[in-house]
Design a protein around this motif. Sequence first.
Motif, mmCIF file in Angstrom:
data_model
loop_
_atom_site.group_PDB
_atom_site.id
_atom_site.type_symbol
_atom_site.label_atom_id
_atom_site.label_comp_id
_atom_site.label_asym_id
_atom_site.label_seq_id
_atom_site.Cartn_x
_atom_site.Cartn_y
_atom_site.Cartn_z
ATOM 1 N N ASP A 77 0.942 -0.664 -0.259
ATOM 2 C CA ASP A 77 0.164 0.326 -0.090
ATOM 3 C C ASP A 77 0.862 1.268 -0.311
ATOM 4 N N GLU A 78 1.250 1.479 -0.926
ATOM 5 C CA GLU A 78 2.495 3.130 -1.327
ATOM 6 C C GLU A 78 1.106 3.910 -0.174
ATOM 7 N N GLN A 79 0.093 4.261 -1.124
ATOM 8 C CA GLN A 79 -0.123 5.925 0.004
ATOM 9 C C GLN A 79 0.028 5.671 1.467
ATOM 10 N N ASN A 80 -0.725 4.771 1.575
ATOM 11 C CA ASN A 80 0.054 4.659 3.372
ATOM 12 C C ASN A 80 0.922 3.506 3.537
ATOM 13 N N LYS A 81 2.035 3.413 3.038
ATOM 14 C CA LYS A 81 3.604 3.260 3.066
ATOM 15 C C LYS A 81 3.386 1.513 4.110
ATOM 16 N N LYS A 82 2.887 0.968 3.502
ATOM 17 C CA LYS A 82 2.894 -0.019 4.277
ATOM 18 C C LYS A 82 2.857 -1.857 2.883
ATOM 19 N N ILE A 83 3.638 -3.015 3.995
ATOM 20 C CA ILE A 83 3.577 -3.925 3.284
ATOM 21 C C ILE A 83 3.182 -4.941 3.845
ATOM 22 N N THR A 84 2.587 -6.197 3.416
ATOM 23 C CA THR A 84 2.421 -7.366 4.338
ATOM 24 C C THR A 84 3.310 -8.203 4.092
ATOM 25 N N PHE A 85 3.948 -8.580 4.598
ATOM 26 C CA PHE A 85 4.777 -9.800 3.400
ATOM 27 C C PHE A 85 4.908 -11.528 4.189
ATOM 28 N N LYS A 86 4.408 -11.967 3.819
ATOM 29 C CA LYS A 86 3.248 -13.734 4.447
ATOM 30 C C LYS A 86 4.905 -13.838 4.539
ATOM 31 N N LEU A 87 4.995 -15.567 5.833
ATOM 32 C CA LEU A 87 6.596 -15.727 5.434
ATOM 33 C C LEU A 87 6.067 -17.279 6.001
ATOM 34 N N PHE A 88 6.678 -18.440 5.571
ATOM 35 C CA PHE A 88 6.189 -19.408 5.733
ATOM 36 C C PHE A 88 7.308 -20.282 5.205
ATOM 37 N N GLY A 89 7.464 -21.910 5.466
ATOM 38 C CA GLY A 89 8.446 -22.500 5.970
ATOM 39 C C GLY A 89 9.726 -22.504 6.996
ATOM 40 N N GLY A 90 10.942 -23.060 6.787
ATOM 41 C CA GLY A 90 11.824 -23.867 7.161
ATOM 42 C C GLY A 90 11.310 -23.385 9.068
ATOM 43 N N ASP A 91 11.648 -22.442 9.732
ATOM 44 C CA ASP A 91 11.658 -22.428 11.308
ATOM 45 C C ASP A 91 9.890 -21.421 11.299
ATOM 46 N N ILE A 92 9.283 -20.993 10.208
ATOM 47 C CA ILE A 92 8.202 -20.948 10.674
ATOM 48 C C ILE A 92 7.413 -21.789 10.067
ATOM 49 N N GLU A 93 7.551 -23.103 10.062
ATOM 50 C CA GLU A 93 6.693 -24.581 9.538
ATOM 51 C C GLU A 93 5.484 -24.353 10.690
ATOM 52 N N ASN A 94 5.909 -24.034 12.078
ATOM 53 C CA ASN A 94 5.727 -24.657 12.924
ATOM 54 C C ASN A 94 3.865 -23.416 13.395
ATOM 55 N N TYR A 95 4.150 -22.852 12.553
ATOM 56 C CA TYR A 95 2.528 -21.916 12.769
ATOM 57 C C TYR A 95 1.536 -21.751 11.194
ATOM 58 N N LYS A 96 0.187 -21.569 11.309
ATOM 59 C CA LYS A 96 -0.490 -21.596 10.093
ATOM 60 C C LYS A 96 -0.335 -20.592 9.383
ATOM 61 N N VAL A 97 -0.163 -18.844 10.832
ATOM 62 C CA VAL A 97 -0.622 -17.938 9.698
ATOM 63 C C VAL A 97 1.020 -17.529 10.187
ATOM 64 N N PHE A 98 1.848 -16.537 9.356
ATOM 65 C CA PHE A 98 2.890 -15.569 10.273
ATOM 66 C C PHE A 98 3.285 -14.410 9.382
ATOM 67 N N LYS A 99 2.730 -13.525 9.562
ATOM 68 C CA LYS A 99 2.772 -12.175 8.921
ATOM 69 C C LYS A 99 3.736 -11.138 9.059
ATOM 70 N N LEU A 100 4.000 -10.481 8.633
ATOM 71 C CA LEU A 100 4.851 -9.067 9.181
ATOM 72 C C LEU A 100 4.055 -7.680 8.539
ATOM 73 N N ILE A 101 4.048 -7.341 9.088
ATOM 74 C CA ILE A 101 3.003 -6.487 8.263
ATOM 75 C C ILE A 101 3.984 -4.410 8.865
ATOM 76 N N LEU A 102 5.086 -3.679 7.455
ATOM 77 C CA LEU A 102 5.623 -2.783 7.990
ATOM 78 C C LEU A 102 4.630 -1.668 7.980
ATOM 79 N N GLU A 103 4.613 -0.657 8.238
ATOM 80 C CA GLU A 103 4.022 0.484 8.566
ATOM 81 C C GLU A 103 4.788 1.824 8.518
ATOM 82 N N VAL A 104 5.629 2.316 7.859
ATOM 83 C CA VAL A 104 5.940 4.121 7.947
ATOM 84 C C VAL A 104 4.927 5.141 8.544
ATOM 85 N N LEU A 105 5.255 5.128 9.545
ATOM 86 C CA LEU A 105 4.711 6.492 9.830
ATOM 87 C C LEU A 105 4.939 8.408 10.336
#
Length: 157
Positions: A77-105
């Motif tokens: 979301d360029e306008q709100n300076k927000k990016i959502t990253f989906k992480l999976f595999g490797g050491d994230i395999e113990n999570y059904k969902v793992f998202k990192l959300i970056l917001e620059v305010l």
Amino acid sequence: MVLAGKLITELGIKTPGEKFFQLFATQLHEVQNVVERCHHTKLHEGEDWHHSDSVKHWTYVMDGKVHTCNEQVEEVDEQNKKITFKLFGGDIENYKVFKLILEVLNKADGSSAVRWTIDYEKNNEEVETPNGWMDYLSKGTRDIDGHLVKGEKVDGL
């Protein structure tokens, strides 16, 4: 026990918000050159680092141990300076969902801040809450901010 949750941290930065955001939006491959605990990343699938179909493989150190995972950009979301990253595999395999959300305010006083949100769902009750990620993201944010404040070039930024 709760299997899903969110962890949030907000950190003030000295770098102009737009410049910090653009590193993640257009120069994600440079993070490995700036963040001390990020050892290596490579384009695992796809041709473009920022396309939602591309998968990157990351190697990083958290809590004194080497970890790996895969990542995809889920939303920008360029306008709100927000990016959502989906992480999976490797050491994230113990999570059904793992998202990192970056917001620059952009703050009212002219300063900027970075808000990191971890949105997760564990596979079961034995999986630990990902608290180590908050320290990792905080340190990485300070590394990037320090690098950008020094005025060091990062592929044209």
